[in-house]
Design an enzyme around this catalytic site. Structure first.
Site, PDB file in Angstrom:
ATOM      1  N   CYS A 161       0.839  -1.203   0.000  1.00  0.00           N
ATOM      2  CA  CYS A 161       0.000   0.000   0.000  1.00  0.00           C
ATOM      3  C   CYS A 161       0.879   1.261   0.000  1.00  0.00           C
ATOM      4  O   CYS A 161       1.990   1.258   0.505  1.00  0.00           O
ATOM      5  CB  CYS A 161      -0.910  -0.005   1.225  1.00  0.00           C
ATOM      6  SG  CYS A 161      -2.084   1.374   1.263  1.00  0.00           S
ATOM      7  N   ASP A 206       0.376   3.792   1.755  1.00  0.00           N
ATOM      8  CA  ASP A 206       0.318   4.373   3.099  1.00  0.00           C
ATOM      9  C   ASP A 206       1.721   4.707   3.623  1.00  0.00           C
ATOM     10  O   ASP A 206       2.618   3.852   3.610  1.00  0.00           O
ATOM     11  CB  ASP A 206      -0.372   3.364   4.040  1.00  0.00           C
ATOM     12  CG  ASP A 206      -0.754   3.977   5.379  1.00  0.00           C
ATOM     13  OD1 ASP A 206       0.147   4.495   6.080  1.00  0.00           O
ATOM     14  OD2 ASP A 206      -1.943   3.952   5.707  1.00  0.00           O
ATOM     15  N   ARG A 224       2.893   4.959   6.449  1.00  0.00           N
ATOM     16  CA  ARG A 224       3.347   4.261   7.650  1.00  0.00           C
ATOM     17  C   ARG A 224       3.874   2.858   7.356  1.00  0.00           C
ATOM     18  O   ARG A 224       4.421   2.197   8.238  1.00  0.00           O
ATOM     19  CB  ARG A 224       2.185   4.165   8.659  1.00  0.00           C
ATOM     20  CG  ARG A 224       1.668   5.519   9.105  1.00  0.00           C
ATOM     21  CD  ARG A 224       0.313   5.386   9.765  1.00  0.00           C
ATOM     22  NE  ARG A 224      -0.715   4.881   8.848  1.00  0.00           N
ATOM     23  CZ  ARG A 224      -1.986   4.634   9.189  1.00  0.00           C
ATOM     24  NH1 ARG A 224      -2.368   4.851  10.425  1.00  0.00           N
ATOM     25  NH2 ARG A 224      -2.849   4.188   8.309  1.00  0.00           N
ATOM     26  N   HIS A 266      -2.165  -4.047   5.043  1.00  0.00           N
ATOM     27  CA  HIS A 266      -1.944  -3.639   6.434  1.00  0.00           C
ATOM     28  C   HIS A 266      -3.275  -3.315   7.094  1.00  0.00           C
ATOM     29  O   HIS A 266      -4.200  -2.828   6.450  1.00  0.00           O
ATOM     30  CB  HIS A 266      -1.006  -2.426   6.502  1.00  0.00           C
ATOM     31  CG  HIS A 266      -1.587  -1.170   5.918  1.00  0.00           C
ATOM     32  ND1 HIS A 266      -2.089  -0.150   6.691  1.00  0.00           N
ATOM     33  CD2 HIS A 266      -1.778  -0.787   4.633  1.00  0.00           C
ATOM     34  CE1 HIS A 266      -2.544   0.816   5.889  1.00  0.00           C
ATOM     35  NE2 HIS A 266      -2.369   0.452   4.646  1.00  0.00           N
ATOM     36  N   CYS A 272      -6.048   0.139   6.976  1.00  0.00           N
ATOM     37  CA  CYS A 272      -5.833   0.636   5.617  1.00  0.00           C
ATOM     38  C   CYS A 272      -6.985   1.552   5.216  1.00  0.00           C
ATOM     39  O   CYS A 272      -8.152   1.134   5.193  1.00  0.00           O
ATOM     40  CB  CYS A 272      -5.721  -0.543   4.646  1.00  0.00           C
ATOM     41  SG  CYS A 272      -5.434  -0.019   2.938  1.00  0.00           S
TER      42      CYS A 272
END
Ligand SMILES: [Zn+2]
Length: 212
Positions: free
Chosen positions: A42, A44, A46, A98, A101
């Protein structure tokens, strides 16, 4: 969070850290790449692919998009898979989702998301495929976590549906496909133990692309 200018200072420090024990680090890096792993994860901020794997430059070929989707008409992800399997000859393909998400969360809301609709449709399709299991989970947080896992599983199947993966596997027994979930609360990587051989066998009736 570093300031914009700080990033370039950080870069200088990073160069120094890489060359302190190996003066030719970047010369060697520039010569070639032969990663064993393709990581599809992803976007993302993080979930940092190389960091969480403890991987060094040159070890992982990375593709990231919203909610780690493998859509057969997405020329971007399909080109990445093709290049990684055929030319880089990676041994492992990892789809890493994750918990928490945002893409999966958005797909759980039945509302118009504008330009995101066709993208999120892929996750809504995963929900439809596994509706019975998901609707049996009363706790919304647990249902959300399970959809994250099922999305990874379905994207792994999408990887296995590709001609390039099937054909090279028939010739060499590689690459194998793995589904992971990254747990933001603990930093732990969870291997979903996707049964690659079984999926490959099960989808053959409809998706066998090994004959040219
Ligand atoms: Zn995400």
């Amino acid at each position: 969070m570093p300031s914009y200018q700080q990033i370039f200072e950080n870069n200088k420090a990073w160069i120094a850290s890489k060359t302190i024990n190996d003066r030719n680090f970047f010369e060697k890096l520039a010569q070639n790449q032969q990663p064993d792993y393709l990581y599809i994860g992803c976007s993302d901020s993080r979930v940092t692919a190389e960091d969480l794997m403890g991987a060094a430059p040159g070890e992982v070929f990375v593709h990231r998009n919203v909610a780690n989707l493998v859509n057969s008409i997405d020329l971007n992800v399909m080109s990445v898979i093709n290049y990684a399997v055929k030319h880089l000859r990676v041994k492992h393909i990892i789809v890493c989702g994750h918990y928490n998400c945002g893409g999966v969360k958005a797909a759980m809301q039945p509302v118009d998301m504008g330009i995101l609709n066709p993208w999120l449709r892929n996750i809504r399709d995963v929900y439809r495929l596994h509706k019975d299991e998901l609707n049996r989970i009363e706790d919304e947080g647990k249902r959300y976590d399970r959809l994250v896992e099922l999305n990874v599983q379905e994207q792994c199947i999408n990887v296995i549906k590709t001609a390039v993966v099937q054909q090279r596997y028939l010739e060499e027994g590689l690459p194998t496909v793995h589904g992971w979930v990254f747990d933001l609360h603990s930093g732990r990587l969870v291997d979903l133990n996707i049964n690659f051989e079984k999926i490959l066998k099960d989808i053959r009736e409809i998706y066998d692309l090994t004959k040219k």
